[in-house]
Design a protein around this motif. Structure first.
Motif, PDB file in Angstrom:
ATOM      1  N   CYS A 191       4.593  10.456  -2.364  1.00  0.00           N
ATOM      2  CA  CYS A 191       4.111   9.111  -2.069  1.00  0.00           C
ATOM      3  C   CYS A 191       5.223   8.277  -1.445  1.00  0.00           C
ATOM      4  O   CYS A 191       6.382   8.347  -1.863  1.00  0.00           O
ATOM      5  CB  CYS A 191       3.612   8.430  -3.336  1.00  0.00           C
ATOM      6  SG  CYS A 191       2.129   9.194  -4.028  1.00  0.00           S
ATOM      7  N   THR A 192       4.835   7.490  -0.462  1.00  0.00           N
ATOM      8  CA  THR A 192       5.776   6.671   0.288  1.00  0.00           C
ATOM      9  C   THR A 192       5.265   5.246   0.379  1.00  0.00           C
ATOM     10  O   THR A 192       4.071   5.020   0.588  1.00  0.00           O
ATOM     11  CB  THR A 192       5.938   7.231   1.720  1.00  0.00           C
ATOM     12  OG1 THR A 192       6.314   8.600   1.628  1.00  0.00           O
ATOM     13  CG2 THR A 192       6.978   6.474   2.507  1.00  0.00           C
ATOM     14  N   ARG A 193       6.191   4.311   0.181  1.00  0.00           N
ATOM     15  CA  ARG A 193       5.886   2.916   0.511  1.00  0.00           C
ATOM     16  C   ARG A 193       6.218   2.780   1.984  1.00  0.00           C
ATOM     17  O   ARG A 193       7.359   2.999   2.392  1.00  0.00           O
ATOM     18  CB  ARG A 193       6.751   1.967  -0.327  1.00  0.00           C
ATOM     19  CG  ARG A 193       6.392   0.494  -0.089  1.00  0.00           C
ATOM     20  CD  ARG A 193       7.380  -0.430  -0.725  1.00  0.00           C
ATOM     21  NE  ARG A 193       8.619  -0.368   0.051  1.00  0.00           N
ATOM     22  CZ  ARG A 193       9.726  -1.002  -0.283  1.00  0.00           C
ATOM     23  NH1 ARG A 193       9.792  -1.681  -1.394  1.00  0.00           N
ATOM     24  NH2 ARG A 193      10.802  -0.906   0.469  1.00  0.00           N
ATOM     25  N   PRO A 194       5.220   2.465   2.811  1.00  0.00           N
ATOM     26  CA  PRO A 194       5.450   2.423   4.260  1.00  0.00           C
ATOM     27  C   PRO A 194       6.509   1.389   4.660  1.00  0.00           C
ATOM     28  O   PRO A 194       6.762   0.423   3.940  1.00  0.00           O
ATOM     29  CB  PRO A 194       4.085   2.036   4.830  1.00  0.00           C
ATOM     30  CG  PRO A 194       3.111   2.383   3.757  1.00  0.00           C
ATOM     31  CD  PRO A 194       3.837   2.178   2.469  1.00  0.00           C
ATOM     32  N   SER A 251       1.285   5.452   0.837  1.00  0.00           N
ATOM     33  CA  SER A 251       0.771   6.597   1.565  1.00  0.00           C
ATOM     34  C   SER A 251       1.127   7.821   0.740  1.00  0.00           C
ATOM     35  O   SER A 251       2.306   8.065   0.481  1.00  0.00           O
ATOM     36  CB  SER A 251       1.425   6.664   2.943  1.00  0.00           C
ATOM     37  OG  SER A 251       1.057   7.844   3.595  1.00  0.00           O
ATOM     38  N   CYS A 252       0.134   8.570   0.288  1.00  0.00           N
ATOM     39  CA  CYS A 252       0.387   9.738  -0.553  1.00  0.00           C
ATOM     40  C   CYS A 252      -0.201  10.990   0.093  1.00  0.00           C
ATOM     41  O   CYS A 252      -1.347  10.985   0.528  1.00  0.00           O
ATOM     42  CB  CYS A 252      -0.221   9.559  -1.939  1.00  0.00           C
ATOM     43  SG  CYS A 252       0.553   8.254  -2.912  1.00  0.00           S
ATOM     44  N   LEU A 253       0.607  12.036   0.111  1.00  0.00           N
ATOM     45  CA  LEU A 253       0.172  13.335   0.602  1.00  0.00           C
ATOM     46  C   LEU A 253       0.100  14.267  -0.595  1.00  0.00           C
ATOM     47  O   LEU A 253       1.121  14.569  -1.213  1.00  0.00           O
ATOM     48  CB  LEU A 253       1.166  13.872   1.637  1.00  0.00           C
ATOM     49  CG  LEU A 253       0.924  15.293   2.132  1.00  0.00           C
ATOM     50  CD1 LEU A 253      -0.401  15.372   2.885  1.00  0.00           C
ATOM     51  CD2 LEU A 253       2.069  15.746   3.012  1.00  0.00           C
ATOM     52  N   ASP A 263      10.447   6.876  -0.010  1.00  0.00           N
ATOM     53  CA  ASP A 263       9.835   7.978  -0.752  1.00  0.00           C
ATOM     54  C   ASP A 263      10.036   7.672  -2.231  1.00  0.00           C
ATOM     55  O   ASP A 263      11.168   7.494  -2.690  1.00  0.00           O
ATOM     56  CB  ASP A 263      10.517   9.289  -0.364  1.00  0.00           C
ATOM     57  CG  ASP A 263       9.971  10.468  -1.144  1.00  0.00           C
ATOM     58  OD1 ASP A 263      10.257  10.542  -2.362  1.00  0.00           O
ATOM     59  OD2 ASP A 263       9.295  11.312  -0.548  1.00  0.00           O
ATOM     60  N   SER A 287       0.865  -1.176   0.000  1.00  0.00           N
ATOM     61  CA  SER A 287       0.000   0.000   0.000  1.00  0.00           C
ATOM     62  C   SER A 287       0.901   1.225   0.000  1.00  0.00           C
ATOM     63  O   SER A 287       2.033   1.166   0.465  1.00  0.00           O
ATOM     64  CB  SER A 287      -0.916   0.005   1.224  1.00  0.00           C
ATOM     65  OG  SER A 287      -0.135   0.009   2.395  1.00  0.00           O
TER      66      SER A 287
END
Length: 135
Positions: free
Chosen positions: A66-69, A50-52, A78, A48
């Motif tokens: 966007c980051t891959r957690p 995570s995108c800001l 990042d 999944s």
């Protein structure tokens, strides 16, 4: 990228277009746009993101960091930094803001090491699009 049906542009980087070709260190043409896309697909497959959203561009695409957690065995990644580190993208300097220095450092390291598109020759994506009359 397309995330949950929405077009998302990664913040402050410009990767070769899917139809764009580059030249490798032996002078052979290769599909560098597809190579960059394939590398990114491999990185994010099965995870999944995570995108800001930082802003929206003139085409109404979300521009996002966007980051891959992180996982138990891997640190968070990042996506813009990852593409720069591996030579799959260039810094989009006019949009990098406070990240400009760090992103330029990552790009310079990839260039010096001859990673990705820096192993051969290429036309910057923004020039390639302009030469085709793309916006």
């Amino acid at each position: 990228m397309t995330i949950q049906g929405r077009k998302v542009r990664l913040f402050a980087v410009d990767a070769p277009e899917l139809l764009q070709t580059c030249t490798d260190k032996r002078g052979r043409s290769y599909d560098c746009g597809e190579a960059a896309a394939a590398a990114l697909r491999t990185l994010v497959r099965g995870t999944s993101l995570s995108c800001l959203v930082v802003r929206h561009d003139r085409y109404r695409r979300a521009v996002a960091r966007c980051t891959r957690p992180a996982t138990l065995f891997q640190r968070a990644v990042d996506l813009s930094e990852w593409l720069l580190e591996r030579g799959h993208a260039l810094v989009y300097r006019q949009y990098a803001g406070r990240y400009l220095g760090e992103y330029e450092r990552l790009e310079a390291a990839a260039r010096k090491a001859g990673r990705g598109i820096w192993a051969g020759s290429f036309v910057p994506p923004w020039v390639w699009r302009k030469d085709l009359g793309w916006p």
